[in-house]
Design a protein around this motif. Structure first.
Motif, PDB file in Angstrom:
ATOM      1  N   ARG A  87       0.706   0.592   1.657  1.00  0.00           N
ATOM      2  CA  ARG A  87       1.154  -0.639   2.299  1.00  0.00           C
ATOM      3  C   ARG A  87       2.470  -1.103   1.699  1.00  0.00           C
ATOM      4  NH1 ARG A  87       1.458  -3.200   6.395  1.00  0.00           N
ATOM      5  NH2 ARG A  87       0.374  -5.136   6.853  1.00  0.00           N
ATOM      6  N   LEU A 133      -9.517  -0.483   0.949  1.00  0.00           N
ATOM      7  CA  LEU A 133      -8.902  -1.699   0.415  1.00  0.00           C
ATOM      8  C   LEU A 133      -9.235  -1.880  -1.058  1.00  0.00           C
ATOM      9  CD1 LEU A 133      -9.452  -4.201   3.325  1.00  0.00           C
ATOM     10  CD2 LEU A 133      -7.335  -3.148   2.611  1.00  0.00           C
ATOM     11  N   ALA A 193      -2.515  -7.380   1.623  1.00  0.00           N
ATOM     12  CA  ALA A 193      -2.348  -6.052   2.225  1.00  0.00           C
ATOM     13  C   ALA A 193      -3.011  -5.897   3.587  1.00  0.00           C
ATOM     14  CB  ALA A 193      -2.863  -4.988   1.272  1.00  0.00           C
ATOM     15  N   HIS A 194      -4.033  -6.673   3.863  1.00  0.00           N
ATOM     16  CA  HIS A 194      -4.765  -6.457   5.112  1.00  0.00           C
ATOM     17  C   HIS A 194      -4.171  -7.215   6.291  1.00  0.00           C
ATOM     18  CE1 HIS A 194      -6.410 -10.025   3.192  1.00  0.00           C
ATOM     19  NE2 HIS A 194      -6.642 -10.472   4.409  1.00  0.00           N
ATOM     20  N   SER A 254      -5.070   1.464  -3.832  1.00  0.00           N
ATOM     21  CA  SER A 254      -5.330   1.587  -2.399  1.00  0.00           C
ATOM     22  C   SER A 254      -4.269   0.866  -1.571  1.00  0.00           C
ATOM     23  CB  SER A 254      -6.711   1.018  -2.097  1.00  0.00           C
ATOM     24  OG  SER A 254      -6.854  -0.253  -2.682  1.00  0.00           O
ATOM     25  N   LYS A 255      -3.470   0.030  -2.224  1.00  0.00           N
ATOM     26  CA  LYS A 255      -2.472  -0.738  -1.468  1.00  0.00           C
ATOM     27  C   LYS A 255      -1.074  -0.148  -1.575  1.00  0.00           C
ATOM     28  CE  LYS A 255      -5.377  -4.678  -1.719  1.00  0.00           C
ATOM     29  NZ  LYS A 255      -5.831  -5.742  -2.582  1.00  0.00           N
ATOM     30  N   TYR A 280     -12.647  -9.483   1.691  1.00  0.00           N
ATOM     31  CA  TYR A 280     -11.588  -8.542   2.049  1.00  0.00           C
ATOM     32  C   TYR A 280     -10.855  -8.889   3.333  1.00  0.00           C
ATOM     33  CZ  TYR A 280     -12.828  -5.653  -1.793  1.00  0.00           C
ATOM     34  OH  TYR A 280     -13.028  -5.203  -3.065  1.00  0.00           O
ATOM     35  N   ASP A 316       0.325  -6.932  -2.548  1.00  0.00           N
ATOM     36  CA  ASP A 316      -0.957  -6.625  -3.168  1.00  0.00           C
ATOM     37  C   ASP A 316      -2.037  -7.599  -2.706  1.00  0.00           C
ATOM     38  OD1 ASP A 316      -2.682  -5.260  -4.850  1.00  0.00           O
ATOM     39  OD2 ASP A 316      -2.330  -6.637  -6.514  1.00  0.00           O
TER      40      ASP A 316
END
Lengths: 226, 243
Positions: free
Chosen positions: A155, A52, A207-208, A151-152, B238, A204
């Motif tokens: 996604r 992430l 993303a999770h 890292s995104k 996160y 962005d």
């Protein structure tokens, strides 16, 4: 297959057993340990962590968007949002009959220009070699540059390009995504451009989140009605 | 240090310390990951009255060039105390003490970070102590490890740190400034909780072998508590505290 995804931080034990360690994990005895903040993915025989956060590490054949930072009489240097600078040799642009005396590099690419390029070669001993000799590569003339976390990028592309296709269709924008996290958005219509940019920003930031595609869709549709 | 006669009561008959804590109780700890926009990774920690901000850059180009290593990335750490971090203005130039702490923190982080994938680069860790109250090296190390994880530097494990020590012939956890000045021993420890390895161990004072073992035990337990907070700080940033 996609056995329960787990959020991990460095040092977390993901699983034990006969798995093949892939990206962002290390094997310690029979324990598989995450080395970064991310989401685990366990396949039949392999384990990896989707990060992430973190910088872009060049990979051969990646499409990247670079910015010209300087040039010598033989090559350009590109900022590719990585810890290494991209190296674009002049032959690549001028062709085989390039001559350092006759051709002036700044006639083709100036400092500050954006370039869509491909990583031609990279290993630990040298800076990444970049090429623009391919279809759809080369100088980018128009559009808005957006920077997202590298890292995104997966996604933003989505499964088989689902996310990016959806955004492009809904906004009529052309989106070029570099694996290094730089994205260029072009569109004839101003509203579509703004909406596409907003959608990219949303990916962005969120993303999770699991059902992100639906949320982005909702956002795109809600705006088009108003 | 060396059992200087204390004017204040460091430990009363009920086992309560000068700031009201029990012998195995750490100070209030708050860690936040992120917060600095221009750094690749950052963290802020409040460890009792210590306030420390850490910024991480990298992996990035190494300057000066001769420091670069073609086999692996290098880690560089700067620990710095603000002039206003202590009672009397501190000269902002790096002191002997700060140079030493920079070195020990760097060496405590090195077993955790894996920079072999980034040859010819450097990872820079900048630690700024905004307010100091004893035990800054442990707090700084704890925060630096969170900031490195925030920057996405590959790490085998987090590093959590806390000090154990001895006052009034009793082993205690998390030595504060008064206890450090007037106590008998101060032992800062850095620990990788999942791998179970110690990466930082210093000792100022005198301990018997039994007391030393007790200190290690108490310290490791403390580090595990600190680790939970590091974990939470990263989860908060996160994963929005869903786990």
């Amino acid at each position: 297959m996609d056995n329960k995804r787990k959020y991990v931080i460095p040092g977390d034990v993901i699983t034990t057993g006969p798995f093949r360690p892939e990206q962002n994990v290390v094997l310690d005895g029979n324990k598989i340990i995450s080395t970064t903040v991310g989401i685990t993915e366990i396949y039949d025989d392999s384990v990896r962590v989707i990060p992430l956060t973190g910088k872009y590490l060049p990979k051969i054949n990646d499409l990247v968007i670079g910015k010209v930072v300087s040039h010598t009489s033989l090559s350009w240097e590109l900022d590719i949002n990585s810890c290494y600078v991209g190296f674009l040799p002049a032959q690549d642009v001028f062709g085989r009959d390039f001559s350092a005396h006759a051709d002036e590099l700044s006639s083709k690419l100036k400092t500050g220009d954006l370039v869509a390029a491909r990583i031609a070669n990279f290993d630990r001993t040298r800076d990444p070699l970049i090429t623009i000799a391919d279809r759809d590569l080369g100088k980018i003339d128009s559009g808005d540059l957006m920077k997202i976390a590298p890292s995104k990028v997966p996604r933003l592309i989505g499964k088989r390009g689902s996310m990016i296709q959806m955004i492009e269709e809904a906004t009529n924008a052309m989106i070029t995504i570099g694996q290094n996290g730089w994205v260029v958005v072009t569109s004839d219509n101003h509203e579509g451009l703004l909406k596409a940019k907003k959608a990219i920003q949303m990916v962005d930031e969120k993303a999770h989140i699991a059902n992100l595609t639906d949320q982005v869709k909702e956002m795109l549709e809600s705006r088009s009605e108003s | 240090m060396g059992g200087r006669e204390a004017t204040m009561v460091l430990l009363d008959e009920n086992g309560i310390r000068c700031d009201g804590r029990k012998v195995d109780e750490p100070r209030r700890i708050m860690i936040r990951a992120g917060g600095l926009k221009n750094a690749d990774g950052s963290a802020y920690i409040e460890f009792g009255d210590n306030k420390i901000l850490v910024g991480v850059f990298g992996p990035r180009d190494v300057h000066p060039k001769h420091m670069a290593n073609t086999d692996t990335g290098i880690l560089r750490v700067r620990y710095h105390m603000e002039p206003f971090s202590v009672g009397e203005r501190k000269n902002p130039a790096p002191s002997r003490r700060e140079i030493e702490i920079s070195k020990v923190i760097k060496e405590a982080l090195e077993p955790a970070v894996m920079l072999d994938k980034f040859p010819r680069t450097a990872v820079d860790v900048f630690i700024e102590v905004l307010q100091a109250d004893g035990g800054t090296r442990c707090a700084a190390l704890t925060a630096a490890s969170v900031a490195l994880a925030d920057a996405g530097i590959p790490m085998r494990d987090m590093v959590a740190a806390i000090a154990a020590g001895k006052v009034a012939d009793t082993v205690i956890l998390d030595v504060n400034n008064e206890e450090d000045q007037a106590g008998q021993a101060d032992m800062p420890m850095g620990y990788m909780p999942n791998i179970g390895k110690i990466t930082l161990l210093q000792l100022d004072g005198v301990l018997t072998p039994e007391e030393y073992k007790k200190c290690i035990e108490v310290g490791i337990d403390g580090c595990k508590k600190v680790y939970e907070l590091q974990k939470q700080a990263l989860n908060d940033k996160y994963f929005g505290n869903r786990d």
